[in-house]
Design a protein around this motif. Structure first.
Motif, PDB file in Angstrom:
ATOM      1  N   PRO A   1       1.807  -0.671   5.925  1.00  0.00           N
ATOM      2  CA  PRO A   1       1.236  -1.958   5.516  1.00  0.00           C
ATOM      3  C   PRO A   1      -0.247  -1.847   5.211  1.00  0.00           C
ATOM      4  N   GLY A   2      -0.640  -2.337   4.052  1.00  0.00           N
ATOM      5  CA  GLY A   2      -2.046  -2.337   3.676  1.00  0.00           C
ATOM      6  C   GLY A   2      -2.585  -0.994   3.234  1.00  0.00           C
ATOM      7  N   LYS A   3      -1.717   0.009   3.113  1.00  0.00           N
ATOM      8  CA  LYS A   3      -2.167   1.341   2.726  1.00  0.00           C
ATOM      9  C   LYS A   3      -1.454   1.798   1.453  1.00  0.00           C
ATOM     10  N   GLN A   4      -2.040   2.800   0.827  1.00  0.00           N
ATOM     11  CA  GLN A   4      -1.418   3.373  -0.364  1.00  0.00           C
ATOM     12  C   GLN A   4      -0.239   4.242   0.026  1.00  0.00           C
ATOM     13  N   ARG A   5       0.686   4.361  -0.920  1.00  0.00           N
ATOM     14  CA  ARG A   5       1.818   5.251  -0.705  1.00  0.00           C
ATOM     15  C   ARG A   5       1.313   6.692  -0.646  1.00  0.00           C
ATOM     16  N   GLU A   6       1.821   7.461   0.307  1.00  0.00           N
ATOM     17  CA  GLU A   6       1.349   8.835   0.460  1.00  0.00           C
ATOM     18  C   GLU A   6       2.512   9.802   0.540  1.00  0.00           C
ATOM     19  N   LEU A   7       2.255  11.002   0.069  1.00  0.00           N
ATOM     20  CA  LEU A   7       3.263  12.048   0.105  1.00  0.00           C
ATOM     21  C   LEU A   7       3.456  12.546   1.530  1.00  0.00           C
ATOM     22  N   VAL A   8       4.705  12.705   1.922  1.00  0.00           N
ATOM     23  CA  VAL A   8       5.028  13.224   3.250  1.00  0.00           C
ATOM     24  C   VAL A   8       5.482  14.679   3.157  1.00  0.00           C
ATOM     25  N   ALA A   9       6.470  14.930   2.282  1.00  0.00           N
ATOM     26  CA  ALA A   9       7.019  16.277   2.158  1.00  0.00           C
ATOM     27  C   ALA A   9       7.766  16.410   0.842  1.00  0.00           C
ATOM     28  N   THR A  10       7.821  17.643   0.354  1.00  0.00           N
ATOM     29  CA  THR A  10       8.600  17.922  -0.847  1.00  0.00           C
ATOM     30  C   THR A  10       9.431  19.183  -0.641  1.00  0.00           C
TER      31      THR A  10
ATOM     32  N   THR B   1       4.585   4.717  11.398  1.00  0.00           N
ATOM     33  CA  THR B   1       5.257   3.490  10.979  1.00  0.00           C
ATOM     34  C   THR B   1       4.981   3.215   9.514  1.00  0.00           C
ATOM     35  N   ALA B   2       6.050   3.073   8.740  1.00  0.00           N
ATOM     36  CA  ALA B   2       5.922   2.889   7.294  1.00  0.00           C
ATOM     37  C   ALA B   2       7.307   2.712   6.691  1.00  0.00           C
ATOM     38  N   VAL B   3       7.325   2.329   5.432  1.00  0.00           N
ATOM     39  CA  VAL B   3       8.555   2.413   4.652  1.00  0.00           C
ATOM     40  C   VAL B   3       8.581   3.799   4.016  1.00  0.00           C
ATOM     41  N   TYR B   4       9.673   4.499   4.205  1.00  0.00           N
ATOM     42  CA  TYR B   4       9.825   5.859   3.699  1.00  0.00           C
ATOM     43  C   TYR B   4      10.717   5.839   2.459  1.00  0.00           C
ATOM     44  N   TYR B   5      10.216   6.497   1.411  1.00  0.00           N
ATOM     45  CA  TYR B   5      10.901   6.507   0.124  1.00  0.00           C
ATOM     46  C   TYR B   5      11.314   7.922  -0.257  1.00  0.00           C
ATOM     47  N   CYS B   6      12.536   8.056  -0.680  1.00  0.00           N
ATOM     48  CA  CYS B   6      13.025   9.306  -1.259  1.00  0.00           C
ATOM     49  C   CYS B   6      12.780   9.269  -2.761  1.00  0.00           C
ATOM     50  N   ASN B   7      12.487  10.410  -3.323  1.00  0.00           N
ATOM     51  CA  ASN B   7      12.325  10.461  -4.773  1.00  0.00           C
ATOM     52  C   ASN B   7      12.755  11.818  -5.309  1.00  0.00           C
ATOM     53  N   VAL B   8      13.045  11.829  -6.583  1.00  0.00           N
ATOM     54  CA  VAL B   8      13.354  13.066  -7.301  1.00  0.00           C
ATOM     55  C   VAL B   8      12.263  13.259  -8.341  1.00  0.00           C
ATOM     56  N   GLY B   9      11.813  14.478  -8.473  1.00  0.00           N
ATOM     57  CA  GLY B   9      10.717  14.726  -9.395  1.00  0.00           C
ATOM     58  C   GLY B   9      10.693  16.152  -9.875  1.00  0.00           C
ATOM     59  N   MET B  10       9.493  16.604 -10.167  1.00  0.00           N
ATOM     60  CA  MET B  10       9.336  17.949 -10.680  1.00  0.00           C
ATOM     61  C   MET B  10       7.986  18.516 -10.279  1.00  0.00           C
ATOM     62  N   TYR B  11       7.945  19.820 -10.237  1.00  0.00           N
ATOM     63  CA  TYR B  11       6.682  20.518 -10.023  1.00  0.00           C
ATOM     64  C   TYR B  11       6.084  20.895 -11.372  1.00  0.00           C
TER      65      TYR B  11
END
Length: 120
Positions: free
Chosen positions: A41-50, A90-100
């Motif tokens: 909440p109140g923060k930017q989305r951040e990368l956790v792991a790839t 604590t956060a909402v965790y999002y899965c995504n598909v992407g590319m390097y």
């Protein structure tokens, strides 16, 4: 059409563990790269792991040593195991598909997210 569905979030006490799952409906799953992001909440989305197609993994410093990203190619699943959870996880965790591209991960499609709440 790409569809990513996360599950496994919930409420856990500090020090506990959770395993997030991502069911990915995507063509050529085994050659795709995937990632987990989070947004508090109140923060930017951040990368956790790839995780890349070869199994190469990268982690944010904030979760290094406490989290493991993995994939199960035959089941089109991506996981994020999180241990020693802290309230700041604590956060909402999002899965995504992407590319390097030149060693950097770029997400392309996102799931709806799953809430993780860590109590103190």
């Amino acid at each position: 059409q790409v569809q990513l569905v996360e599950s496994g979030g919930g409420l856990v006490q500090a020090g506990g563990s959770l395993r997030l799952s991502c069911a990915a409906s995507v063509s050529s799953f085994n050659i795709k790269a995937f990632g987990w992001y989070r947004q508090a909440p109140g923060k930017q989305r951040e990368l956790v792991a790839t995780i890349g197609a070869t199994g190469r993994t990268d982690y944010a410093d904030s979760v290094m040593g406490r989290s493991t990203i993995s994939r199960h190619n035959s089941e089109n699943m991506v996981y994020l195991q999180m241990n020693s959870l802290k309230p700041e996880d604590t956060a909402v965790y999002y899965c995504n598909v992407g590319m390097y591209n030149f060693g950097r991960y770029y997400p392309e499609y996102w799931g709806q997210g799953t809430q993780v709440t860590v109590g103190s």
